[in-house]
Design a protein around this motif. Structure first.
Motif, PDB file in Angstrom:
ATOM      1  N   GLN A 216       7.801   5.722   2.544  1.00  0.00           N
ATOM      2  CA  GLN A 216       6.665   5.508   1.653  1.00  0.00           C
ATOM      3  C   GLN A 216       5.490   4.946   2.438  1.00  0.00           C
ATOM      4  OE1 GLN A 216       8.111   3.012  -1.549  1.00  0.00           O
ATOM      5  NE2 GLN A 216       9.771   4.437  -2.060  1.00  0.00           N
ATOM      6  N   ALA A 217       4.349   5.551   2.256  1.00  0.00           N
ATOM      7  CA  ALA A 217       3.178   5.198   3.052  1.00  0.00           C
ATOM      8  C   ALA A 217       2.756   3.748   2.870  1.00  0.00           C
ATOM      9  CB  ALA A 217       2.018   6.129   2.702  1.00  0.00           C
ATOM     10  N   ALA A 218       2.842   3.241   1.641  1.00  0.00           N
ATOM     11  CA  ALA A 218       2.315   1.904   1.359  1.00  0.00           C
ATOM     12  C   ALA A 218       3.145   0.780   1.974  1.00  0.00           C
ATOM     13  CB  ALA A 218       2.219   1.703  -0.152  1.00  0.00           C
ATOM     14  N   THR A 219       4.403   1.055   2.259  1.00  0.00           N
ATOM     15  CA  THR A 219       5.282   0.002   2.776  1.00  0.00           C
ATOM     16  C   THR A 219       5.795   0.382   4.166  1.00  0.00           C
ATOM     17  OG1 THR A 219       7.047   1.042   1.474  1.00  0.00           O
ATOM     18  CG2 THR A 219       5.986  -0.908   0.546  1.00  0.00           C
ATOM     19  N   TRP A 220       6.692   1.344   4.220  1.00  0.00           N
ATOM     20  CA  TRP A 220       7.193   1.827   5.513  1.00  0.00           C
ATOM     21  C   TRP A 220       6.042   2.195   6.441  1.00  0.00           C
ATOM     22  CZ3 TRP A 220       6.351   6.544   7.844  1.00  0.00           C
ATOM     23  CH2 TRP A 220       7.183   6.886   8.901  1.00  0.00           C
ATOM     24  N   GLY A 221       5.010   2.801   5.873  1.00  0.00           N
ATOM     25  CA  GLY A 221       3.915   3.327   6.675  1.00  0.00           C
ATOM     26  C   GLY A 221       3.109   2.299   7.418  1.00  0.00           C
ATOM     27  N   ARG A 222       3.216   1.035   7.028  1.00  0.00           N
ATOM     28  CA  ARG A 222       2.417   0.025   7.723  1.00  0.00           C
ATOM     29  C   ARG A 222       3.196  -0.708   8.819  1.00  0.00           C
ATOM     30  NH1 ARG A 222       2.880  -3.285   2.524  1.00  0.00           N
ATOM     31  NH2 ARG A 222       3.945  -5.235   3.092  1.00  0.00           N
ATOM     32  N   ILE A 223       4.469  -0.386   8.989  1.00  0.00           N
ATOM     33  CA  ILE A 223       5.288  -1.025  10.020  1.00  0.00           C
ATOM     34  C   ILE A 223       5.089  -0.287  11.343  1.00  0.00           C
ATOM     35  CG2 ILE A 223       7.635  -1.629  10.728  1.00  0.00           C
ATOM     36  CD1 ILE A 223       8.435  -1.488   7.762  1.00  0.00           C
ATOM     37  N   ALA A 252       1.456   8.522   7.597  1.00  0.00           N
ATOM     38  CA  ALA A 252       0.763   7.287   7.982  1.00  0.00           C
ATOM     39  C   ALA A 252      -0.083   7.564   9.226  1.00  0.00           C
ATOM     40  CB  ALA A 252       1.773   6.174   8.255  1.00  0.00           C
ATOM     41  N   PRO A 253      -1.161   8.344   9.081  1.00  0.00           N
ATOM     42  CA  PRO A 253      -1.927   8.783  10.248  1.00  0.00           C
ATOM     43  C   PRO A 253      -2.579   7.642  11.026  1.00  0.00           C
ATOM     44  CG  PRO A 253      -3.083   9.334   8.208  1.00  0.00           C
ATOM     45  CD  PRO A 253      -1.715   8.879   7.823  1.00  0.00           C
ATOM     46  N   ASP A 254      -2.835   6.521  10.384  1.00  0.00           N
ATOM     47  CA  ASP A 254      -3.430   5.389  11.079  1.00  0.00           C
ATOM     48  C   ASP A 254      -2.395   4.543  11.816  1.00  0.00           C
ATOM     49  OD1 ASP A 254      -5.953   6.122  10.151  1.00  0.00           O
ATOM     50  OD2 ASP A 254      -5.733   4.923   8.309  1.00  0.00           O
ATOM     51  N   ASN A 255      -1.124   4.891  11.651  1.00  0.00           N
ATOM     52  CA  ASN A 255      -0.047   4.126  12.291  1.00  0.00           C
ATOM     53  C   ASN A 255       1.017   5.113  12.787  1.00  0.00           C
ATOM     54  OD1 ASN A 255       1.634   2.006  13.126  1.00  0.00           O
ATOM     55  ND2 ASN A 255       2.547   1.781  11.096  1.00  0.00           N
ATOM     56  N   PRO A 256       0.680   5.953  13.759  1.00  0.00           N
ATOM     57  CA  PRO A 256       1.612   6.991  14.203  1.00  0.00           C
ATOM     58  C   PRO A 256       2.765   6.413  15.017  1.00  0.00           C
ATOM     59  CG  PRO A 256      -0.309   6.986  15.614  1.00  0.00           C
ATOM     60  CD  PRO A 256      -0.589   6.003  14.505  1.00  0.00           C
TER      61      PRO A 256
END
Length: 293
Positions: A216-223, A252-256
């Protein structure tokens, strides 16, 4: 590095495996000065079932019907168990969550639920479903080279009736053994292969999650995340590893992903763990740098 800033590697095993398979890797990490915790998911390790029928001489009929403790274990159970370990590890400093193979499904579910507990998530040729549910990827072109029929030669019992997957890893069937070696450790010796095979447990749970358990982008995506590709993996081929990386980056393009590559098969990084330990050690380096600066 102070103990409060030293990351803890939390290691999550794949299907039919357990914490025991991480012992050589943990030794290498320890010798490099890193601390680690190898997880046994519910129904694994000393919580596993080894039916008497699995012993020699084997009783095929009994093996096909004996109950197993992992029956009814769900992905939610696995994630909750892992979250409990992450909570304890986080009390001591940063956490680097490392998963292998099917363990990536549990790691992803835990990261979706509690991103605050994970400072970096690492997939070593592991499942991180994004666009599809895990079982649906098996019908995709990237998995076309996986010989599922050969791997099923040692299946014991009916999964629907047992409520679990059971494989007779102690089989003497030469075709089944050849299929296992080709899938898991083609680049190992026969002795290494049989030794590893004897660390496997016969039972695995059925639940691999639904679309709600995808990254999920909102959670997993920021790690912050790393994908360690295994270049010669035939169980989770490089094509599907790269697809999972692409899908994760699109989510999560800002956090590849930070992408690394190790030579070897699905299990070679565990039988010869020094290269993997060095890669993981590099991921802990930012915390060492923050202390020295």
């Amino acid at each position: 590095m102070s103990r409060e800033m030293q990351p803890t590697f939390v290691l999550v095993h794949g299907a039919f495996a357990n914490s025991f398979s991480f012992a050589p890797l943990q030794a290498e990490l320890g010798l490099l000065g890193h601390r680690s915790v190898a997880v046994d998911l519910p129904g694994h390790g000393f919580g596993a079932t080894y039916p008497r029928a699995y012993q020699t001489p084997q009783d095929p009929e009994g093996l096909a019907t004996a109950p197993g403790a992992i029956k009814g274990v769900t992905l939610a159970d696995n994630a909750a168990h892992l979250i409990g370990i992450l909570e304890r590890a986080k009390q001591n400093g940063p956490v680097i969550l490392v998963s292998h193979s099917r363990g990536g499904i549990t790691a992803t579910a835990a990261a979706n639920a509690r991103p605050d507990l994970v400072d970096r998530i690492v997939y070593v040729s592991a499942w991180c479903p994004v666009d599809l549910d895990v079982n649906d990827y098996y019908a995709e072109p990237e998995m076309a080279t996986v010989d599922a029929a050969s791997l099923a030669l040692a299946m014991a019992g009916n999964p629907a009736e047992l409520g679990l997957l059971r494989v007779n890893f102690r089989t003497a069937d030469p075709d089944a053994l050849a299929a296992f070696k080709a899938a898991f450790l083609a680049d190992g010796t026969d002795d290494e292969f049989l030794t590893f095979l004897n660390t496997f447990q016969p039972d695995e749970n059925l639940d691999v999650g639904t679309s709600a358990d995808r990254a999920q982008a909102a959670t997993w995506g920021r790690i912050p995340k790393t994908y360690v590709r295994l270049a010669d993996d035939t169980s989770l081929p490089l094509a599907i590893q790269d697809r999972l990386i692409r899908e994760g980056n699109a989510l999560a393009p800002d956090n590849p992903y930070d992408v690394r590559t190790l030579e070897g098969s699905h299990l070679k990084w565990l039988t010869e763990p020094a290269p993997a330990a060095r890669v993981l050690g590099e991921l802990a380096a930012p915390w060492a740098a923050s202390v020295s600066s």
